[in-house]
Write a protein that holds these residues in place. Structure first.
Motif, PDB file in Angstrom:
ATOM      1  N   ARG A 123       0.854  -1.171   0.044  1.00 40.77           N
ATOM      2  CA  ARG A 123       0.052  -0.063  -0.050  1.00 40.77           C
ATOM      3  C   ARG A 123       0.764   1.099  -0.037  1.00 40.77           C
ATOM      4  NH1 ARG A 123      -2.385   0.105   4.594  1.00 40.77           N
ATOM      5  NH2 ARG A 123      -1.673  -2.026   5.611  1.00 40.77           N
ATOM      6  N   GLN A 124       2.066   1.261   0.575  1.00 42.67           N
ATOM      7  CA  GLN A 124       3.032   2.449   0.579  1.00 42.67           C
ATOM      8  C   GLN A 124       3.395   2.520  -0.472  1.00 42.67           C
ATOM      9  OE1 GLN A 124       3.257   4.482   3.317  1.00 42.67           O
ATOM     10  NE2 GLN A 124       1.748   3.271   4.268  1.00 42.67           N
ATOM     11  N   ILE A 125       3.974   1.572  -1.362  1.00 40.34           N
ATOM     12  CA  ILE A 125       4.521   1.652  -2.614  1.00 40.34           C
ATOM     13  C   ILE A 125       3.456   2.214  -3.605  1.00 40.34           C
ATOM     14  CG2 ILE A 125       5.383   0.333  -4.749  1.00 40.34           C
ATOM     15  CD1 ILE A 125       6.796  -1.463  -2.505  1.00 40.34           C
ATOM     16  N   LEU A 126       2.283   1.522  -3.586  1.00 41.92           N
ATOM     17  CA  LEU A 126       1.219   2.100  -4.746  1.00 41.92           C
ATOM     18  C   LEU A 126       0.702   3.552  -4.381  1.00 41.92           C
ATOM     19  CD1 LEU A 126      -0.195   0.445  -6.927  1.00 41.92           C
ATOM     20  CD2 LEU A 126      -1.913  -0.119  -5.254  1.00 41.92           C
ATOM     21  N   GLY A 127       0.507   3.881  -2.956  1.00 38.52           N
ATOM     22  CA  GLY A 127      -0.201   5.097  -2.754  1.00 38.52           C
ATOM     23  C   GLY A 127       1.261   6.316  -2.832  1.00 38.52           C
ATOM     24  N   SER A 130       4.899   7.039  -8.201  1.00 33.16           N
ATOM     25  CA  SER A 130       4.442   6.892  -9.273  1.00 33.16           C
ATOM     26  C   SER A 130       4.927   5.380 -10.147  1.00 33.16           C
ATOM     27  CB  SER A 130       4.757   8.064 -10.067  1.00 33.16           C
ATOM     28  OG  SER A 130       6.320   8.049 -10.538  1.00 33.16           O
ATOM     29  N   GLY A 131       4.479   5.243 -11.262  1.00 28.79           N
ATOM     30  CA  GLY A 131       5.052   4.025 -12.049  1.00 28.79           C
ATOM     31  C   GLY A 131       6.386   3.851 -12.201  1.00 28.79           C
ATOM     32  N   SER A 132       6.923   5.356 -12.744  1.00 25.14           N
ATOM     33  CA  SER A 132       8.257   5.470 -12.965  1.00 25.14           C
ATOM     34  C   SER A 132       9.193   5.404 -11.607  1.00 25.14           C
ATOM     35  CB  SER A 132       8.619   6.485 -13.650  1.00 25.14           C
ATOM     36  OG  SER A 132       8.312   7.576 -13.106  1.00 25.14           O
ATOM     37  N   GLU A 133       8.660   5.752 -10.556  1.00 24.01           N
ATOM     38  CA  GLU A 133       9.322   5.834  -9.183  1.00 24.01           C
ATOM     39  C   GLU A 133       9.472   3.999  -8.898  1.00 24.01           C
ATOM     40  OE1 GLU A 133       8.594  10.056  -7.141  1.00 24.01           O
ATOM     41  OE2 GLU A 133       6.900   8.471  -7.112  1.00 24.01           O
ATOM     42  N   ALA A 138      12.656  -0.756  -8.229  1.00 28.28           N
ATOM     43  CA  ALA A 138      12.776  -1.944  -8.659  1.00 28.28           C
ATOM     44  C   ALA A 138      14.273  -2.267  -9.129  1.00 28.28           C
ATOM     45  CB  ALA A 138      12.039  -2.619  -9.679  1.00 28.28           C
ATOM     46  N   ASN A 139      14.790  -1.225  -9.898  1.00 31.76           N
ATOM     47  CA  ASN A 139      16.083  -1.102 -10.371  1.00 31.76           C
ATOM     48  C   ASN A 139      17.242  -0.987  -9.256  1.00 31.76           C
ATOM     49  OD1 ASN A 139      15.373  -1.156 -13.041  1.00 31.76           O
ATOM     50  ND2 ASN A 139      15.683   0.884 -13.097  1.00 31.76           N
ATOM     51  N   ALA A 140      16.858  -0.283  -8.098  1.00 30.46           N
ATOM     52  CA  ALA A 140      17.666   0.053  -7.081  1.00 30.46           C
ATOM     53  C   ALA A 140      17.669  -1.218  -6.028  1.00 30.46           C
ATOM     54  CB  ALA A 140      17.028   1.093  -5.973  1.00 30.46           C
ATOM     55  N   LEU A 141      16.441  -2.111  -6.080  1.00 30.07           N
ATOM     56  CA  LEU A 141      16.698  -3.254  -5.452  1.00 30.07           C
ATOM     57  C   LEU A 141      17.566  -4.283  -6.091  1.00 30.07           C
ATOM     58  CD1 LEU A 141      12.812  -3.524  -4.287  1.00 30.07           C
ATOM     59  CD2 LEU A 141      14.717  -3.196  -2.671  1.00 30.07           C
ATOM     60  N   THR A 142      17.688  -4.197  -7.277  1.00 29.88           N
ATOM     61  CA  THR A 142      18.462  -5.288  -7.880  1.00 29.88           C
ATOM     62  C   THR A 142      19.823  -4.767  -7.560  1.00 29.88           C
ATOM     63  OG1 THR A 142      17.229  -5.041  -9.990  1.00 29.88           O
ATOM     64  CG2 THR A 142      19.257  -5.734 -10.337  1.00 29.88           C
ATOM     65  N   LEU A 143      20.301  -3.776  -7.238  1.00 29.04           N
ATOM     66  CA  LEU A 143      21.834  -3.480  -6.901  1.00 29.04           C
ATOM     67  C   LEU A 143      21.860  -3.711  -5.440  1.00 29.04           C
ATOM     68  CD1 LEU A 143      22.115   0.147  -8.629  1.00 29.04           C
ATOM     69  CD2 LEU A 143      22.893  -2.020  -9.337  1.00 29.04           C
TER      70      LEU A 143
END
Length: 150
Positions: A123-127, A130-133, A138-143
């Motif tokens: 809910r925090q991520i969704l609210g 934005s989609g690009s954020e 997701a890119n940062a989590l890969t790192l």
């Protein structure tokens, strides 16, 4: 990957490390806030999570795996057993040994707690993003994953 000695780069990497440590600590605290107020102590959680991963296991094996004395661990096990979270059973291969494992009640409680924290984070991520954020996250989590799995 940069391996050349560069004081500015080193200072930047040091600041990144500090920020990541601080933010991950804050996230952990926020997730902990979502837990049931009747949750377990830190020591009990350590024991339950290790049991979930390695059960069934003897008390001495469990103590070694979490770096605790068997006597101290015994008190924690008695409390968890009394609360209906841990059960003992004879070792089928060695009748002198007792194996510890989680009860179904405990497994269910752990799953519910994870689902509650997962839902809060979702809910925090969704609210908040934005989609690009969300894609940047997701890119940062890969790192971050690469840092921890190295």
């Amino acid at each position: 990957m940069n391996t050349s000695p560069d004081p500015a780069h080193d200072a930047f990497a040091f600041q990144l490390a500090e920020d990541l440590r601080t933010i991950s600590g804050r996230l952990k605290r926020r997730l902990r806030e979502q837990a049931d107020p009747g949750d377990f102590t830190a020591s009990q959680k350590t024991v339950l999570l290790r049991l979930e991963k390695d059960e069934p296991i003897t008390l001495s094996q469990l103590a070694r795996s979490i770096g605790m004395r068997s006597q101290s661990l015994g008190e924690i096990i008695v409390a968890l057993e009394g609360a209906g979270q841990v059960q003992r059973a004879p070792d089928p291969n060695d009748g002198r040994q007792t194996l510890l494992s989680l009860t179904e009640t405990c497994r269910h409680r752990i799953q519910e707690g994870r689902a509650t924290r997962q839902d809060w984070l979702y809910r925090q991520i969704l609210g908040s993003l934005s989609g690009s954020e969300q894609q940047q996250l997701a890119n940062a989590l890969t790192l971050v994953r690469r840092l921890v799995e190295r």
